[in-house]
Design a protein around this motif. Structure first.
Motif, mmCIF file in Angstrom:
data_model
loop_
_atom_site.group_PDB
_atom_site.id
_atom_site.type_symbol
_atom_site.label_atom_id
_atom_site.label_comp_id
_atom_site.label_asym_id
_atom_site.label_seq_id
_atom_site.Cartn_x
_atom_site.Cartn_y
_atom_site.Cartn_z
ATOM 1 N N PHE A 62 6.035 42.339 -6.894
ATOM 2 C CA PHE A 62 5.711 42.189 -7.878
ATOM 3 C C PHE A 62 6.762 42.226 -8.813
ATOM 4 O O PHE A 62 7.472 43.825 -8.562
ATOM 5 C CB PHE A 62 4.755 42.685 -8.646
ATOM 6 C CG PHE A 62 3.734 41.960 -7.763
ATOM 7 C CD1 PHE A 62 3.749 40.466 -8.128
ATOM 8 C CD2 PHE A 62 2.805 42.526 -7.360
ATOM 9 C CE1 PHE A 62 2.513 39.961 -7.425
ATOM 10 C CE2 PHE A 62 1.216 42.226 -6.978
ATOM 11 C CZ PHE A 62 1.338 40.740 -7.118
ATOM 12 N N THR A 63 7.342 41.668 -9.498
ATOM 13 C CA THR A 63 8.045 42.722 -10.848
ATOM 14 C C THR A 63 7.764 43.361 -12.145
ATOM 15 O O THR A 63 6.781 43.791 -11.934
ATOM 16 C CB THR A 63 9.518 41.473 -11.420
ATOM 17 O OG1 THR A 63 8.198 40.749 -12.763
ATOM 18 C CG2 THR A 63 9.447 40.660 -10.651
ATOM 19 N N SER A 64 9.341 44.159 -13.125
ATOM 20 C CA SER A 64 8.716 45.251 -13.932
ATOM 21 C C SER A 64 7.456 44.118 -15.420
ATOM 22 O O SER A 64 6.203 44.237 -15.354
ATOM 23 C CB SER A 64 9.293 45.597 -14.817
ATOM 24 O OG SER A 64 10.435 46.566 -14.001
ATOM 25 N N THR A 65 8.212 43.156 -14.818
ATOM 26 C CA THR A 65 7.459 42.166 -16.045
ATOM 27 C C THR A 65 5.713 41.692 -15.587
ATOM 28 O O THR A 65 4.879 41.890 -16.039
ATOM 29 C CB THR A 65 8.026 40.295 -16.160
ATOM 30 O OG1 THR A 65 9.390 41.241 -16.942
ATOM 31 C CG2 THR A 65 7.542 39.490 -17.062
ATOM 32 N N ASP A 66 6.253 41.414 -14.527
ATOM 33 C CA ASP A 66 4.387 40.937 -13.329
ATOM 34 C C ASP A 66 3.703 42.006 -13.734
ATOM 35 O O ASP A 66 2.516 42.126 -14.433
ATOM 36 C CB ASP A 66 4.920 41.165 -11.879
ATOM 37 C CG ASP A 66 5.749 39.541 -11.550
ATOM 38 O OD1 ASP A 66 5.555 38.418 -12.168
ATOM 39 O OD2 ASP A 66 5.961 39.971 -10.825
ATOM 40 N N ILE A 67 3.885 43.101 -13.298
ATOM 41 C CA ILE A 67 3.029 44.564 -13.669
ATOM 42 C C ILE A 67 2.737 44.866 -15.012
ATOM 43 O O ILE A 67 1.788 45.790 -15.677
ATOM 44 C CB ILE A 67 3.985 45.687 -12.907
ATOM 45 C CG1 ILE A 67 3.661 45.785 -11.231
ATOM 46 C CG2 ILE A 67 3.043 47.273 -13.446
ATOM 47 C CD1 ILE A 67 4.881 45.929 -10.914
ATOM 48 N N GLY A 68 4.010 45.245 -16.742
ATOM 49 C CA GLY A 68 3.598 45.126 -17.739
ATOM 50 C C GLY A 68 2.318 43.905 -18.184
ATOM 51 O O GLY A 68 1.277 44.346 -18.570
ATOM 52 N N GLN A 69 2.612 43.260 -17.461
ATOM 53 C CA GLN A 69 1.432 41.701 -18.311
ATOM 54 C C GLN A 69 -0.156 41.878 -17.519
ATOM 55 O O GLN A 69 -0.935 41.437 -17.881
ATOM 56 C CB GLN A 69 1.906 40.308 -17.003
ATOM 57 C CG GLN A 69 2.961 39.646 -17.688
ATOM 58 C CD GLN A 69 3.156 38.450 -17.423
ATOM 59 O OE1 GLN A 69 3.749 38.354 -15.873
ATOM 60 N NE2 GLN A 69 4.407 37.453 -17.987
#
Length: 313
Positions: A274-281
């Motif tokens: 997972f990317t930072s964007t995925d996890i932030g979402q």
């Protein structure tokens, strides 16, 4: 005789094919045990990954687990995986368990991490403590961060003490700031977000522990620039603690039997990145949209099939 020879040759050929091209064994019907901790992205991701496993026909169980002791639980087989191994906070516990045997490195997420003390963006914009985010500025403005329970000192609101032990009090002492600041440990991640929200309403000064990737990336949060981390700088490693946190990896861990008991699930787990964007979402669905962790996971999975389905192929 020729027919018999031909049949034997065919049988040997099939046998060799079976040996040289192993079919994927079926996953065990025993549940995959996934731990839940006390911050949003970790819990939502637990249900996201559990949902991925269930979509493949697996059974899943979720168990609350101590953030440091979970690696021993994985090593001993009581827990199957850990999907958010933060280098700065849990790296030592992870590697200690690996040295004993029974736990394996199952790969690394694309997201890079940072766990650090910092301030909301408006503290910088309103110049509440001139010189921030450089740490030296803190010496000149402890009163900006004082609270009713801080004894006249500036306050650092740290996460639960189980996360980092006395790392932040030791840092204050190492930097020579312990006469001007004190550390209070929050009871949970939710307490950190409640304090940030309360401070935001009055645009008052607040220093809290935070991390990235997180939902606060979108809202604006500035990490304080402390002296650069190096191996040995922390008190537990022989130093005086006067250093910041390192940027680090976000790994996955698994019990060593997982690839054998659940080969399809393990293959998918090893691919998950997972990317930072995925996890932030994932975190934002709980911390901003106020969804339950389970509902947040269902919503994320439904909206991002293009991200996770390739992991199962």
């Amino acid at each position: 005789m020729k027919k018999l020879t031909r049949n034997i040759a065919v049988a040997m050929s099939l046998s060799l094919t079976a040996v040289s091209s192993p079919a994927m064994a079926a996953d065990s019907s025993k549940p995959i045990v996934i731990p839940t901790h006390n911050w949003s992205s970790q819990v939502v991701m637990a249900y996201v990954i559990g949902g991925i496993f269930e979509s493949m026909g697996n059974n899943v169980e979720y168990v609350p687990a101590d953030t440091q002791a979970v690696y021993e639980a994985i090593r001993n087989g009581d827990v199957t995986i850990s999907h958010e191994v933060w280098q700065s906070t849990f790296g030592a516990s992870f590697y200690n368990a690996m040295q004993k045997g029974g736990i394996i490195d199952a790969g690394t997420h694309a997201a890079m991490t940072l766990e650090e003390m910092g301030v909301p963006q408006y503290v910088i914009d309103d110049n509440l403590c001139p010189g921030l985010p450089k740490w030296e500025a803190l010496a000149n403005c402890p009163e900006v961060f004082a609270t009713a329970d801080s004894g006249g000192k500036g306050r650092w609101l740290e996460g639960p003490q189980s996360w980092h032990g006395n790392q932040m009090p030791e840092r204050l002492a190492g930097l020579g700031l312990d006469d001007k600041y004190m550390v209070k440990f929050a009871g949970s991640a939710d307490a950190l977000w409640a304090e940030l929200e309360s401070a935001k309403k009055d645009r008052r000064g607040v220093i809290t522990f935070n991390w990235t990737p997180n939902f606060t990336d979108a809202e604006g949060f500035v990490f304080i620039e402390f002296p650069e981390y190096f191996d040995g700088c922390r008190v537990g490693d022989g130093g005086n603690g006067a250093c910041g946190s390192p940027k680090g990896w976000l790994k996955k861990a698994a019990n060593y039997k997982f690839p054998k008991t659940h080969p399809a699930a393990y293959t998918a787990f090893s691919k998950i990145s997972f990317t930072s964007t995925d996890i932030g979402q994932m975190a934002a669905l709980v911390d901003i949209e106020k969804m339950s962790h389970q509902d947040a996971a269902k919503k994320w999975l439904s909206a991002h099939e293009d991200v996770w389905k390739p992991f199962t192929e």
